[in-house]
Design a protein around this motif. Structure first.
Motif, PDB file in Angstrom:
ATOM      1  N   GLN A 137     101.990  69.725  24.185  1.00 23.71           N
ATOM      2  CA  GLN A 137     102.245  70.925  23.272  1.00 23.71           C
ATOM      3  C   GLN A 137     102.073  70.100  21.808  1.00 23.71           C
ATOM      4  O   GLN A 137     102.696  69.193  21.559  1.00 23.71           O
TER       5      GLN A 137
ATOM      6  N   ALA B 280     100.618  59.987  23.852  1.00 22.64           N
ATOM      7  CA  ALA B 280     102.050  60.530  24.622  1.00 22.64           C
ATOM      8  C   ALA B 280     101.957  59.938  25.861  1.00 22.64           C
ATOM      9  O   ALA B 280     100.730  60.214  26.786  1.00 22.64           O
TER      10      ALA B 280
ATOM     11  N   THR C 263     109.392  59.957  28.691  1.00 20.64           N
ATOM     12  CA  THR C 263     108.153  60.268  27.687  1.00 20.64           C
ATOM     13  C   THR C 263     108.312  59.063  26.566  1.00 20.64           C
ATOM     14  O   THR C 263     109.321  58.368  26.131  1.00 20.64           O
TER      15      THR C 263
ATOM     16  N   TYR D 277     105.982  58.385  22.589  1.00 21.32           N
ATOM     17  CA  TYR D 277     104.824  58.777  21.564  1.00 21.32           C
ATOM     18  C   TYR D 277     104.452  57.763  20.645  1.00 21.32           C
ATOM     19  O   TYR D 277     105.160  57.008  20.234  1.00 21.32           O
TER      20      TYR D 277
ATOM     21  N   LYS E 291     105.454  62.005  16.591  1.00 20.50           N
ATOM     22  CA  LYS E 291     106.859  62.042  16.937  1.00 20.50           C
ATOM     23  C   LYS E 291     107.178  63.237  16.263  1.00 20.50           C
ATOM     24  O   LYS E 291     107.224  63.385  15.013  1.00 20.50           O
TER      25      LYS E 291
ATOM     26  N   SER F 188     104.834  67.112  28.570  1.00 19.58           N
ATOM     27  CA  SER F 188     105.643  67.618  29.549  1.00 19.58           C
ATOM     28  C   SER F 188     104.733  67.517  30.838  1.00 19.58           C
ATOM     29  O   SER F 188     103.459  67.599  30.886  1.00 19.58           O
TER      30      SER F 188
ATOM     31  N   THR G  69     104.566  67.286  22.121  1.00 20.30           N
ATOM     32  CA  THR G  69     105.665  67.011  23.154  1.00 20.30           C
ATOM     33  C   THR G  69     104.699  66.941  24.376  1.00 20.30           C
ATOM     34  O   THR G  69     103.954  67.976  24.862  1.00 20.30           O
TER      35      THR G  69
ATOM     36  N   ARG H 243      98.165  74.144  22.888  1.00 18.81           N
ATOM     37  CA  ARG H 243      98.829  73.331  23.995  1.00 18.81           C
ATOM     38  C   ARG H 243      97.666  72.845  24.700  1.00 18.81           C
ATOM     39  O   ARG H 243      96.602  73.567  25.280  1.00 18.81           O
TER      40      ARG H 243
END
Length: 114
Positions: free
Chosen positions: A80, A48, A56, A58, A63, A69, A67, A18
């Motif tokens: 992530q 992203a 969001t 990507y 994909k 966020s 992720t 992350r």
């Protein structure tokens, strides 16, 4: 807007990592924030993005694995990264688009070995 990206490291293929990007001001009103990456000798590419409203997007190759966020209370955006692949090896940069201007943080290196 000053951005500080961190969390990079040396990983094995298949592992997770992350990345974090801490902003010097509230990200609540920042139009868009995103993660880009640059492989040596190639152009920087968008990995992203996340809008102020939380929408969001990507790049196709990430994909389902990556992720993005954000935590407005912490002024931080995260990436992530799961199921890492050697081709994910790059310097990752955080970018903010605010008030018509682009702001970049220093990159953080992610190396994925097979």
């Amino acid at each position: 807007v000053q951005l500080q990206a961190y969390g990079g490291g040396l990983m094995q293929a298949g592992e997770s990592l992350r990345l974090s990007c801490a902003a010097s001001r509230s990200i609540f009103s920042i139009n868009t924030m995103g993660w880009y990456r640059q492989i040596l000798g190639k152009q920087r590419e968008l990995v992203a993005g996340i809008s102020s409203g939380g929408t969001t997007s990507y790049e196709d190759s990430v994909k389902g694995r990556f992720t993005i966020s954000k935590d407005n209370a912490k002024n931080t955006v995260y990436l992530q990264m799961n199921s890492l692949k050697p081709e994910d090896t790059a310097v990752y940069y955080c970018k903010a688009v605010y008030d018509g201007m682009d702001y970049w943080g220093k990159g953080t290196l992610v190396t994925v070995s097979s």
